[in-house]
Design a protein around this motif. Structure first.
Motif, PDB file in Angstrom:
ATOM      1  N   VAL A 204       0.832  -1.490   0.188  1.00 28.12           N
ATOM      2  CA  VAL A 204      -0.283   0.320  -0.441  1.00 28.12           C
ATOM      3  C   VAL A 204       0.922   1.433   0.640  1.00 28.12           C
ATOM      4  N   ALA A 205       2.534   1.344  -0.359  1.00 32.22           N
ATOM      5  CA  ALA A 205       3.237   2.219  -0.221  1.00 32.22           C
ATOM      6  C   ALA A 205       2.835   3.578  -0.790  1.00 32.22           C
ATOM      7  N   THR A 206       3.086   5.176  -0.883  1.00 34.97           N
ATOM      8  CA  THR A 206       2.488   5.792  -1.719  1.00 34.97           C
ATOM      9  C   THR A 206       3.944   5.550  -2.098  1.00 34.97           C
ATOM     10  N   ASP A 207       3.501   7.133  -3.164  1.00 38.54           N
ATOM     11  CA  ASP A 207       4.265   8.025  -3.685  1.00 38.54           C
ATOM     12  C   ASP A 207       5.125   8.361  -2.998  1.00 38.54           C
ATOM     13  N   GLU A 208       4.320   9.179  -2.299  1.00 39.87           N
ATOM     14  CA  GLU A 208       5.387   9.752  -0.996  1.00 39.87           C
ATOM     15  C   GLU A 208       6.266   9.199  -0.340  1.00 39.87           C
ATOM     16  N   HIS A 209       5.826   7.682   0.265  1.00 39.78           N
ATOM     17  CA  HIS A 209       6.727   6.573   1.122  1.00 39.78           C
ATOM     18  C   HIS A 209       7.728   6.815   0.151  1.00 39.78           C
ATOM     19  N   LEU A 210       7.606   6.698  -1.196  1.00 41.92           N
ATOM     20  CA  LEU A 210       8.516   6.047  -2.202  1.00 41.92           C
ATOM     21  C   LEU A 210       9.240   7.526  -2.474  1.00 41.92           C
ATOM     22  N   ASP A 211       9.806   7.940  -2.486  1.00 40.37           N
ATOM     23  CA  ASP A 211      10.046   9.471  -2.566  1.00 40.37           C
ATOM     24  C   ASP A 211      11.231   9.451  -0.926  1.00 40.37           C
ATOM     25  N   ALA A 212      10.335   9.263  -0.377  1.00 36.29           N
ATOM     26  CA  ALA A 212      11.203   9.332   1.581  1.00 36.29           C
ATOM     27  C   ALA A 212      11.906   8.587   1.511  1.00 36.29           C
ATOM     28  N   PHE A 213      12.231   7.428   0.929  1.00 29.80           N
ATOM     29  CA  PHE A 213      13.038   6.475   1.336  1.00 29.80           C
ATOM     30  C   PHE A 213      14.139   6.489  -0.349  1.00 29.80           C
ATOM     31  N   VAL A 214      13.672   6.650  -1.320  1.00 26.34           N
ATOM     32  CA  VAL A 214      15.135   7.439  -2.087  1.00 26.34           C
ATOM     33  C   VAL A 214      15.506   8.659  -1.216  1.00 26.34           C
ATOM     34  N   HIS A 215      14.561   9.749  -1.193  1.00 24.63           N
ATOM     35  CA  HIS A 215      15.916  10.330  -0.584  1.00 24.63           C
ATOM     36  C   HIS A 215      16.479  10.310   0.678  1.00 24.63           C
ATOM     37  N   ALA A 216      16.486   9.008   1.437  1.00 27.15           N
ATOM     38  CA  ALA A 216      16.964   8.911   2.632  1.00 27.15           C
ATOM     39  C   ALA A 216      17.612   7.699   2.177  1.00 27.15           C
ATOM     40  N   ILE A 217      18.125   7.351   1.511  1.00 25.95           N
ATOM     41  CA  ILE A 217      19.422   6.033   1.205  1.00 25.95           C
ATOM     42  C   ILE A 217      19.775   7.063   0.015  1.00 25.95           C
ATOM     43  N   THR A 218      19.448   8.029  -0.262  1.00 25.63           N
ATOM     44  CA  THR A 218      20.230   8.678  -1.043  1.00 25.63           C
ATOM     45  C   THR A 218      21.677   9.359   0.197  1.00 25.63           C
ATOM     46  N   SER A 219      20.829  10.163   1.316  1.00 23.67           N
ATOM     47  CA  SER A 219      21.687  10.615   1.645  1.00 23.67           C
ATOM     48  C   SER A 219      22.895   9.870   2.900  1.00 23.67           C
ATOM     49  N   VAL A 220      22.434   8.271   3.233  1.00 27.70           N
ATOM     50  CA  VAL A 220      22.561   8.186   3.468  1.00 27.70           C
ATOM     51  C   VAL A 220      24.254   7.106   2.697  1.00 27.70           C
ATOM     52  N   VAL A 221      23.896   7.597   1.571  1.00 26.36           N
ATOM     53  CA  VAL A 221      24.846   6.647   0.505  1.00 26.36           C
ATOM     54  C   VAL A 221      25.959   7.579   0.499  1.00 26.36           C
ATOM     55  N   ASP A 222      25.323   9.022  -0.373  1.00 28.85           N
ATOM     56  CA  ASP A 222      26.104  10.521   0.191  1.00 28.85           C
ATOM     57  C   ASP A 222      27.190  11.241   1.086  1.00 28.85           C
ATOM     58  N   LEU A 223      26.749  10.339   2.304  1.00 33.96           N
ATOM     59  CA  LEU A 223      27.983  10.225   3.196  1.00 33.96           C
ATOM     60  C   LEU A 223      28.538   9.624   3.337  1.00 33.96           C
ATOM     61  N   MET A 224      28.090   8.344   2.843  1.00 33.45           N
ATOM     62  CA  MET A 224      29.187   6.570   2.941  1.00 33.45           C
ATOM     63  C   MET A 224      30.578   7.288   2.276  1.00 33.45           C
ATOM     64  N   HIS A 225      30.491   8.482   1.134  1.00 33.40           N
ATOM     65  CA  HIS A 225      31.292   8.741  -0.182  1.00 33.40           C
ATOM     66  C   HIS A 225      32.338   9.411   0.526  1.00 33.40           C
ATOM     67  N   ASN A 226      31.056  11.085   0.753  1.00 27.55           N
ATOM     68  CA  ASN A 226      31.741  11.965   1.295  1.00 27.55           C
ATOM     69  C   ASN A 226      31.742  12.327   2.744  1.00 27.55           C
ATOM     70  N   SER A 227      31.758  11.514   3.689  1.00 22.42           N
ATOM     71  CA  SER A 227      32.370  11.887   5.056  1.00 22.42           C
ATOM     72  C   SER A 227      32.206  10.637   5.947  1.00 22.42           C
ATOM     73  N   SER A 228      33.464  11.882   5.887  1.00 16.83           N
ATOM     74  CA  SER A 228      34.080  10.517   7.329  1.00 16.83           C
ATOM     75  C   SER A 228      33.930   9.885   8.760  1.00 16.83           C
ATOM     76  N   GLY A 229      32.416  10.813   8.923  1.00 27.24           N
ATOM     77  CA  GLY A 229      31.319  10.438  10.284  1.00 27.24           C
ATOM     78  C   GLY A 229      30.949   9.042   9.352  1.00 27.24           C
ATOM     79  N   PHE A 230      30.565   9.043   8.672  1.00 26.39           N
ATOM     80  CA  PHE A 230      30.122   7.757   8.480  1.00 26.39           C
ATOM     81  C   PHE A 230      30.953   6.672   9.452  1.00 26.39           C
ATOM     82  N   TRP A 231      31.790   6.326   8.813  1.00 26.21           N
ATOM     83  CA  TRP A 231      32.936   5.761   8.983  1.00 26.21           C
ATOM     84  C   TRP A 231      33.093   5.560   9.994  1.00 26.21           C
TER      85      TRP A 231
END
Ligand SMILES: Cc1ncc(COP(=O)(O)O)c(C=O)c1O
Length: 453
Positions: A413-440
């Protein structure tokens, strides 16, 4: 004089009397949250957080959490005050549910055996395959997940699950998923009663086969007299679009195991669907009419909820919706994650998607990544999971037998808003792992809190 009683919180009580290591793990991952209300895709915590469920209890909540029609079905069945579990009558609802499941599954599947968990469904498949073929060998795919009772566990190649619990069932052998020549080599010995396999490997890393390989797998099984048994415990009930994932491939298995979503997330139930001829091999005389059964098999509450779940999934058109929304989700993920070298692949079917990570080439990333791996091969994935939960309020997990694949399986039953939130969140985490020592450096804190894994 009365001693002052220590009042334990329910969490402490659980830790003391059920599973302290589980509480510890949730604490370490900062995921030990109390939930006050769950509806559809959304989980509301006691402290007011709104968390999106992209795990669905490992594909239980296809219809969404606490669907009002399913709750009503439970209430109605209890109010009926009928023979819930008489064990001495014909449970009509079981007949209704069996017919509904077989009609939707199609092919040669004409009978159902009910039990309470996926593992029990797999156990029944093992016994029935042996009874039908007179053979005792069993073949399974590496990296599969089939459940943790002794028989089901024997069909899982990863020693993590079986170490210390042996000996496993004799006569079990493994082939690499979709390695047809290895499969034929084994089948040619004509020792195997069944080849038990997931049509899409879920915990193995969201491995989606091509239709031709699945058709050839079936043809090989038929040629050598081995039953072709599909474990659709995660993939069934419209999770990947059609009623069964096997419907993607135009195949007709001899048996299919269903569980998880059939319960609507409310009462335990599973079903083993099979051809008449297999059923007849097991229950072949009056004397053997209950030769394989279980106390809670066919109980009216589970049967009622199973029927109501089918009704909800179909009335709300959740199969086609899963197919469409899953495609949209993966397209958005591919686009958003394309710039990042640690993302190797985005794949899936319907609302069962996987994001596969790979070790980085860039030295500044490779060093911390390898340090993570040295601590524990699951550490990298758990930091992603923890950040998704803590920083973005999204519940997700990595695959149980492939820690480099993050699985996204929201309620259908996930809506477009839910899917968007997921894409935004995982992109932000992946960006952090590539660009911030904080992730590590986060991992070091995690390792410190874990104090030895
Ligand atoms: C594919 C698959 N088969 C079987 C099982 C076992 O089901 P259960 O946990 O209900 O025994 C699981 C559980 O996760 C599963 O994912």
């Amino acid at each position: 004089m009365k001693s002052k009683a220590t009042v334990l919180t329910s969490c402490e009580q659980y830790g003391r009397s059920v599973n302290p290591q589980w509480v510890r793990l949730l604490d370490v991952l900062q995921m030990n949250v109390r939930y006050s209300a769950c509806q559809g895709v959304e989980l509301i915590s006691d402290d007011g957080r709104r968390i999106l469920d992209f795990l669905s209890g490992y594909c239980v909540h296809n219809a969404g959490h606490n669907h009002p029609d399913l709750i009503q079905a439970v209430k109605d069945e209890l109010e009926r005050r009928g023979p819930g579990m008489l064990q001495s009558h014909v449970p009509e609802l079981a007949g209704e549910l069996a017919a509904a499941l077989c009609e939707r599954a199609g092919g040669r599947l004409t009978k159902a055996f009910f039990s309470s968990s996926g593992s029990e469904g797999v156990e029944a498949a093992i016994k029935f395959a042996r009874a039908h073929t007179g053979r005792d060998g069993l073949l399974a795919a590496e990296k599969a997940f089939h459940g943790l009772t002794s028989g089901s566990l024997s069909l899982m190649s990863d020693p993590f699950w079986s170490d210390g619990f042996g000996p496993m069932l004799p006569g079990v052998e493994f082939v690499t998923f979709l390695d047809l020549s290895a499969l034929e080599k084994k089948l040619r010995t004509r020792r195997f009663a069944a080849f038990l396999v997931e049509p899409i490997q879920s915990e193995g890393g969201i491995k989606v086969p091509d239709a031709e390989s699945m058709r050839q797998t079936q043809a090989l099984c038929r040629r050598y007299g081995t039953l072709f048994v599909l474990d659709e415990v995660q993939t069934g009930l419209y999770r990947t679009g059609p009623f069964l994932a096997s419907h993607h491939f135009g195949i007709e298995p001899d048996m299919v195991v269903l569980a998880k979503a059939l319960s609507g997330g409310l009462v335990p139930v599973s079903a083993l669907l099979m051809a008449d001829s297999i059923y007849d091999s097991v229950y072949n005389s009056l004397k053997r009419s209950i030769v394989h059964t279980s106390t809670f098999s066919e109980n009216s509450l589970s049967m009622r909820v199973g029927l109501a779940t089918l009704d909800v999934l179909e009335r709300e058109n959740l199969g086609p919706r899963a197919a469409e929304a899953g495609e949209v989700l993966r397209a958005r993920l591919r686009e958003a994650l394309a710039p990042y070298e640690m993302v190797k692949d985005v794949r899936g079917a319907g609302q069962l998607s996987g994001i596969e990570f790979t070790s980085p080439r860039k030295l500044s990333l490779r060093l911390p990544f390898e340090a993570f791996m040295a601590i524990h091969p699951g550490m990298f994935g758990q930091v992603v999971v923890m950040r998704m939960f803590r920083d973005h309020n999204i519940l997700v997990q990595v695959c149980g037998n492939n820690f480099m694949v993050l699985k996204a399986a929201p309620p259908l039953v996930a809506t477009d808003e839910h899917l968007d939130a997921f894409v935004h969140a995982i992109t932000s985490v992946v960006d952090l792992m590539h660009n911030s020592s904080g992730f590590w450096t986060e991992a070091l804190g995690l390792a410190r809190r874990a104090g030895g894994i």
